[in-house]
Design a protein around this motif. Structure first.
Motif, PDB file in Angstrom:
ATOM      1  N   GLU C 262       0.827  -1.205   0.000  1.00  0.00           N
ATOM      2  CA  GLU C 262       0.000   0.000   0.000  1.00  0.00           C
ATOM      3  C   GLU C 262       0.861   1.254   0.000  1.00  0.00           C
ATOM      4  O   GLU C 262       0.555   2.243  -0.660  1.00  0.00           O
ATOM      5  N   LEU C 263       1.940   1.177   0.778  1.00  0.00           N
ATOM      6  CA  LEU C 263       2.861   2.312   0.838  1.00  0.00           C
ATOM      7  C   LEU C 263       3.462   2.586  -0.546  1.00  0.00           C
ATOM      8  O   LEU C 263       3.526   3.723  -1.004  1.00  0.00           O
ATOM      9  N   LEU C 266       0.797   4.095  -2.844  1.00  0.00           N
ATOM     10  CA  LEU C 266       0.527   5.494  -2.516  1.00  0.00           C
ATOM     11  C   LEU C 266       1.666   6.387  -3.006  1.00  0.00           C
ATOM     12  O   LEU C 266       1.440   7.437  -3.611  1.00  0.00           O
ATOM     13  N   ILE C 270       1.483   9.355  -5.803  1.00  0.00           N
ATOM     14  CA  ILE C 270       1.962  10.719  -5.560  1.00  0.00           C
ATOM     15  C   ILE C 270       2.999  11.111  -6.610  1.00  0.00           C
ATOM     16  O   ILE C 270       2.989  12.224  -7.134  1.00  0.00           O
TER      17      ILE C 270
END
Lengths: 233, 327, 288
Positions: C262-263, C266, C270
């Motif tokens: 998930e990191l 994300l 970005i």
């Protein structure tokens, strides 16, 4: 004979500003009424208020006896008013044919071939993106799109704006044909005085949000000096 | 303007005198809510002033709280022997500030992330941070870190300790007041005006030659530092940090406090947090899950019909004797 | 090795299609109405609980598959009439208000059903043999539903008169109204349709998940990231974004942990926004 469109005491504006201050006018079926006036006198506002794009705060708008004031724009359109806006506002990114279909969408009308016969240029380019058309062709498209909804009355805001002079006469013929052959009433806002006088059977002059001067076709020639005086800057 | 200052003065004076009239346990609880108030002010700065709707503001509160806990519990590698509260406070501001600067660099420059995208990214970050914290052994995992010491005045973590109710309350109130005065001064300055201009029309400000992205980034980082300070103070009072402080739940709460209090008025957001937290302790037992239901309903209603916030409305009414006009 | 790879790809495809299924309604509502619906995850949640209720009353999964989307669509219609219509053109307020709605719905679900997670039954428990590895047939069913939804949306918006009216309204609202198109009616219909899609996703995915009041959030975020990465404003964007976000998350989770995945996703999102601002953020304009 009762007029197709009868407007009495129409008041409308933006925010607190009252632009229309009691407009009275009438358009007959098959008749062409031309609305003249200097800039900022409320001509476009009148059309928008009739179309329901700007809420009318007072007054009555009757189309064939049916009261339209206060209805949302789409109901007014479905009641039989066609819209040819200033700057044409064709749907860019949509094909010519899609634009015509959109014109009939809210009316449950299918695209019929008679419409394309009247506008052969559009028939030729029916698959093309509408934004690639020339100004004159876009104007034809805007008119054809409005006709696709089978209106009884057509509102046109400066249809000759930005169109090369050689095409203006052709456009005038088209408009005259729509009125005389189909019996559609036309309410036209125009800056082009010659076109207006050649086409209209009634000329209205707006000043400060009201109709201040009305000339019927028969009296046009006599009224010309007075008209020019009222429109000169 | 003068009457507004007068009303503000009365509010702060009232808050200073309040603990003399209530029980010690309530004073301690209010002292904790003061850090929530500080937290809400940080959001009012970012959201109400800069137009940055941060759905994950607890990310910074939590970072501050964990920074404080790690520092004062001697869990920072290399700094084990120096569990200073001052170091904790410095880190509680500095870590969120740096994270916000970094985020700002990515999110605001270029055409930048506007409105909703920013909010969603912050929400995602907070949710993710909560999950990562839950899995990090160094940070105590799901259980969090228990035994965060109270604020100690000595540079090395020794010296007098802030433990009793009244001093704790007044110190917290003093910090909140100092931050309030500082922010009000900033917002009244030309820098503050530029921030408000970003909220109103960032494109036009850009045409005028302002570096909009930098204004946003620095404002956002300041907001993050204040949220971190609030988190750090909270941790030292509460004595316990857990992943709940960093995640979605607290982010949601601070947003509601700020929205219902008044996003555009620092004092209103501050009081909103205080009042709602207080009401919650009184009513939560009575209402249970209906409390949050009512809050959510109030939030929707306030967005639709009273965007300025209820406390802001009352304060403006007192100061000006009339209902605030809509912007 | 070959079987592992096929299974990894199948897992990734499964996740991608699931995300697109959830994101589709979100995208339709955003593209059409410029409303970021933060309550979309809770409409998904309502779909899952609709299945729970129908099964609790003795109804079949297939009944819920019909009733769930209809019920959630009705909820969406009500939300549009009561709340959403006040929010057009107010982007930040619309996020805040729909987010308030999401809390409201979630809390209402907690009050009604309790906070604990529930299990619902899949309509069939078939396992297929894929290169020697068992693979639940139900997951193939979800993938099929997602593909059908994608194709249906493309058909609806690009091949029907209703879709043409919707696209014309997006392009030029005032002119569309003057052509006789009922834009307010389309707003209600669109929001109800988006909600119904969320409900459908909820019903279909529920048997694979633990059904609890927090499940909405878990899918909302990847769905948003998919839209954000793919580019808001058109159907192709959500499909592209779904592939990028879902694919990378699924594949990274296989080599590392789900939280790390998930990191990474994300961070990726970005980065995409930072490097390609025009393609992705340029669409974000206020309506009117």
């Amino acid at each position: 004979m009762a007029a197709l469109l009868e407007v009495r005491g129409l008041v409308a504006g933006y925010g607190g500003a009252r632009i229309l201050d009691g407009v009275d006018l009438a358009v007959e079926a098959g008749g062409i009424t031309c609305l003249l006036g200097r800039n900022g006198t409320g001509k476009t506002t009148t059309l928008k208020a009739l179309m329901g794009l700007l809420p009318a705060t007072a007054g009555s708008i009757r189309l064939g006896g049916q009261e339209l004031a206060g209805l949302p724009a789409h109901r007014i359109a479905r009641a039989g008013i066609g819209w040819v806006p200033q700057g044409r506002s064709i749907f860019a990114g949509f094909s010519v044919e899609e634009n015509l279909v959109i014109g009939g969408l809210g009316h449950g009308a299918r695209l019929d071939d008679g419409l394309l016969e009247r506008f052969p240029v559009l028939a030729e380019r029916r698959r093309q993106d509408a934004s690639t058309l020339s100004g004159g062709e876009q104007q034809q498209l805007a008119i054809a799109r409005a006709l696709a909804g089978r209106p009884r009355l057509l509102l046109l805001d400066e249809p000759t704006e930005g169109i090369q002079p050689s095409l203006v006469d052709r456009l005038a013929e088209t408009l005259a044909g729509i009125a005389r052959e189909d019996g559609i009433g036309l309410l036209l806002v125009e800056q082009n005085l010659d076109l207006a006088l050649g086409l209209a059977d009634r000329v209205l002059v707006m000043e400060k949000g009201r109709i201040e001067y009305v000339v019927e076709a028969a009296g046009l020639a006599d009224a010309l000096p007075a008209l020019e005086a009222r429109l000169s800057i | 303007m003068k009457r507004q200052r007068l009303v503000q003065g009365f509010v702060w004076a009232g808050l200073a005198l309040l603990p003399l009239f209530i029980g010690e346990w309530q004073v301690l609880q209010l002292a904790q809510f003061l850090t929530y108030g500080l937290f809400a002010m940080s959001l009012a700065l970012a959201w109400g002033r800069l137009g940055l709707l941060s759905f994950g503001q607890a990310l910074f509160f939590g970072l501050g709280a964990y920074a404080m806990a790690l520092a004062t519990m001697g869990r920072l590698p290399g700094l084990e022997a120096w569990p200073s509260s001052w170091l904790g406070l410095a880190l509680a501001c500095l870590v969120p500030w740096s994270v916000a600067q970094l985020l700002g660099f990515f999110l605001f420059h270029g055409r930048g992330l506007r409105g909703a995208y920013f909010g969603i990214t912050m929400l995602a970050l907070a949710v993710l941070a909560e999950r990562l914290t839950q899995g990090a052994g160094w940070l105590g995992g799901l259980n969090g870190l228990i035994g965060v010491p109270p604020l100690a005045l000595g540079l090395d973590g020794g010296g007098p300790v802030l433990f009793d109710a009244l001093p704790t309350y007044w110190v917290m109130l003093g910090v909140a007041f100092a931050v309030f005065v500082g922010l009000e001064a900033l917002l009244a300055s030309s820098r503050g005006l530029a921030m408000t201009a970003v909220r109103e029309n960032e494109d036009r400000l850009g045409y005028l030659g302002y570096d909009v992205a930098a204004i946003k980034r620095h404002g956002f980082a300041l907001s993050a530092a204040i949220a971190g300070l609030a988190g750090g103070l909270f941790a030292s009072q509460f004595g316990f940090v857990s992943p709940k402080l960093i995640g979605f739940g607290l982010s949601a709460e601070v947003l509601i406090w700020t929205a219902l209090g008044g996003r555009e008025m620092l004092l209103a957001a501050f009081l909103g947090a205080l009042l709602l937290s207080w009401t919650e302790t009184v009513l939560a037992g009575l209402l249970g899950a209906y409390w949050l239901l009512a809050l959510a309903g109030l939030l929707v209603l306030s967005v639709l019909f009273f965007e300025r916030g209820f406390v802001a409305g009352i304060l403006t009414f007192i100061a000006e004797g009339r209902r605030p006009g809509r912007r | 090795m070959g079987a592992d790879l096929v299974l990894a790809l199948l897992d990734a495809a499964n996740f991608v299609l699931a995300i697109i299924l959830v994101a589709m309604g979100l995208m339709v509502v955003f593209g059409m109405m410029r409303i970021i619906n933060m309550a979309h995850g809770e409409l998904f949640l309502l779909g899952a609980y609709a299945l729970l209720v129908v099964q609790g009353l003795g109804g079949s999964f297939w009944l819920a598959l019909v009733l769930g989307p209809l019920a959630v669509g009705l909820v969406g219609w009500l939300l549009e009439v009561l709340v959403i219509r006040h929010l057009y053109g107010r982007v930040l307020d619309s996020i805040l208000a729909t987010w308030g709605l999401s809390l409201l719905i979630r809390q209402a679900v907690i009050l009604w059903f309790g906070p604990q997670s529930k299990v619902v039954a899949a309509p069939f428990d078939l396992r297929l043999d894929i290169m020697g590895q068992p693979f639940p047939a139900y997951r193939l069913f979800i993938m099929a539903v997602s593909l059908i939804v994608i194709l249906f949306c493309f058909w609806l918006f690009h091949r029907t008169r209703l879709g043409l009216a919707a696209r014309a309204t997006i392009a030029d609202r005032a002119t569309a109204e003057a052509m006789g198109i009922d834009s307010r009616g389309l707003d209600r219909l669109t929001f109800a349709f988006g909600a119904g899609l969320a409900g459908l996703a909820g019903v279909v995915m529920a048997p694979l998940l633990s059904v609890d009041p927090q499940m909405g959030l878990g899918f909302l975020i990847p769905a948003f990231l998919a839209i954000l990465t793919g580019g808001a404003g058109e159907l192709m964007g959500v499909v592209t974004g779904g592939v990028v976000v879902g694919g990378s998350q699924s594949l990274v989770a296989r080599v590392a942990s789900p939280a790390v995945a998930e990191l990474v996703v994300l961070g990726l999102a970005i980065l995409v926004i930072r490097l390609l601002p025009n393609g992705l953020v340029g669409h974000f304009r206020q309506r009117r």
